[in-house]
Design a protein around this motif. Sequence first.
Motif, PDB file in Angstrom:
ATOM      1  N   ALA A  44       0.805  -1.139   0.131  1.00 26.12           N
ATOM      2  CA  ALA A  44      -0.103  -0.074   0.058  1.00 26.12           C
ATOM      3  C   ALA A  44       0.965   1.486   0.004  1.00 26.12           C
ATOM      4  N   GLU A  45       2.073   1.234   0.568  1.00 22.69           N
ATOM      5  CA  GLU A  45       2.926   2.385   0.662  1.00 22.69           C
ATOM      6  C   GLU A  45       3.719   2.276  -0.529  1.00 22.69           C
ATOM      7  N   ARG A  46       4.186   3.446  -0.994  1.00 23.11           N
ATOM      8  CA  ARG A  46       4.826   3.760  -2.247  1.00 23.11           C
ATOM      9  C   ARG A  46       5.742   4.754  -2.094  1.00 23.11           C
ATOM     10  N   PRO A  47       7.206   4.761  -2.399  1.00 25.30           N
ATOM     11  CA  PRO A  47       7.999   5.958  -2.041  1.00 25.30           C
ATOM     12  C   PRO A  47       7.602   6.914  -2.918  1.00 25.30           C
ATOM     13  N   LEU A  70       3.891   7.263   0.200  1.00 22.20           N
ATOM     14  CA  LEU A  70       2.576   7.618  -0.296  1.00 22.20           C
ATOM     15  C   LEU A  70       1.861   6.336   0.249  1.00 22.20           C
ATOM     16  N   ASP A  71       0.604   6.665   0.915  1.00 23.63           N
ATOM     17  CA  ASP A  71      -0.186   5.416   1.150  1.00 23.63           C
ATOM     18  C   ASP A  71      -1.348   5.467   0.115  1.00 23.63           C
ATOM     19  N   PHE A  86       0.291  10.477   3.136  1.00 21.06           N
ATOM     20  CA  PHE A  86       1.591  10.264   3.393  1.00 21.06           C
ATOM     21  C   PHE A  86       1.881   9.674   4.791  1.00 21.06           C
ATOM     22  N   ARG A  87       2.701   8.900   4.995  1.00 29.27           N
ATOM     23  CA  ARG A  87       3.298   8.158   6.133  1.00 29.27           C
ATOM     24  C   ARG A  87       4.662   8.526   6.462  1.00 29.27           C
ATOM     25  N   ARG A  90       4.824   5.591  11.841  1.00 28.73           N
ATOM     26  CA  ARG A  90       3.421   5.642  12.205  1.00 28.73           C
ATOM     27  C   ARG A  90       2.619   6.827  12.415  1.00 28.73           C
ATOM     28  N   VAL A  91       3.083   8.006  11.768  1.00 31.87           N
ATOM     29  CA  VAL A  91       2.581   9.242  11.538  1.00 31.87           C
ATOM     30  C   VAL A  91       1.899   9.302  10.223  1.00 31.87           C
ATOM     31  N   GLN A  92       0.437   9.531  10.339  1.00 23.95           N
ATOM     32  CA  GLN A  92      -0.214  10.081   9.142  1.00 23.95           C
ATOM     33  C   GLN A  92      -0.252  11.464   8.902  1.00 23.95           C
ATOM     34  N   TYR A  93      -0.014  11.687   7.543  1.00 23.41           N
ATOM     35  CA  TYR A  93      -0.278  13.219   7.167  1.00 23.41           C
ATOM     36  C   TYR A  93      -0.837  13.389   5.721  1.00 23.41           C
ATOM     37  N   ALA A  94      -2.033  13.887   5.880  1.00 21.91           N
ATOM     38  CA  ALA A  94      -3.117  13.623   5.109  1.00 21.91           C
ATOM     39  C   ALA A  94      -3.349  15.099   4.391  1.00 21.91           C
ATOM     40  N   ILE A  95      -3.557  15.367   3.001  1.00 26.94           N
ATOM     41  CA  ILE A  95      -4.073  16.698   2.643  1.00 26.94           C
ATOM     42  C   ILE A  95      -5.459  16.297   1.769  1.00 26.94           C
ATOM     43  N   GLY A  96      -6.239  17.119   1.931  1.00 27.08           N
ATOM     44  CA  GLY A  96      -7.562  17.029   1.294  1.00 27.08           C
ATOM     45  C   GLY A  96      -7.891  18.276   0.690  1.00 27.08           C
TER      46      GLY A  96
END
Length: 193
Positions: A44-47, A70-71, A86-87, A90-96
Amino acid sequence: MGRVTRRQLTDLPGILSLLIALALASILAVLAFGLPALDRAVPAERPVAAGEPYRVAAGVTIVPPDGASLDATGTRPGAERGTALFRLGRVQYAIGVEPFEGDLTAAAVRLRQRITGTSGNQVTGTHLTVSTAGGLAGVEGGYTAGDRDGRYAVFVADGLIIEVMVSGNDADLERALPRIDASTRTLRYETEK
């Protein structure tokens, strides 16, 4: 010459039906077991490319933090609306990004209500003004979500709301916040041509 009996004539369609049923059962088995196995095999995660802007939606870009991935499970790019997740460990960073017919104050109220609308979430402290290197003015603040803490920021640009949500446990979040803050300052909106 031998004689063909009525029973022998009716056996052929029965065998044909059995073969078709077995083929369909095989196809369904591949779909039921093979596709989920393939899905689990694809990470699921991609660089993401270091220092390169990532297009979220509607002309909004952001440079992900160094070391982020990138998740794909939470990323939905689009023309008018989209989300990037983004991860950093264990930290999630989301932009909407999505269309919005209000000002910055309305956007901040909407985001805080959405945060507190989830059971166990509380907004902490007051909100502060923030701006990006590209000139977007916004509001940021903090929240708690059970065993996780978080930060939020919201910006409004040309009929769009841009929401930034960060969450993680205390220690992980503290280590990641300087990189996330630097990334959030790279947030840009450019009118698409």
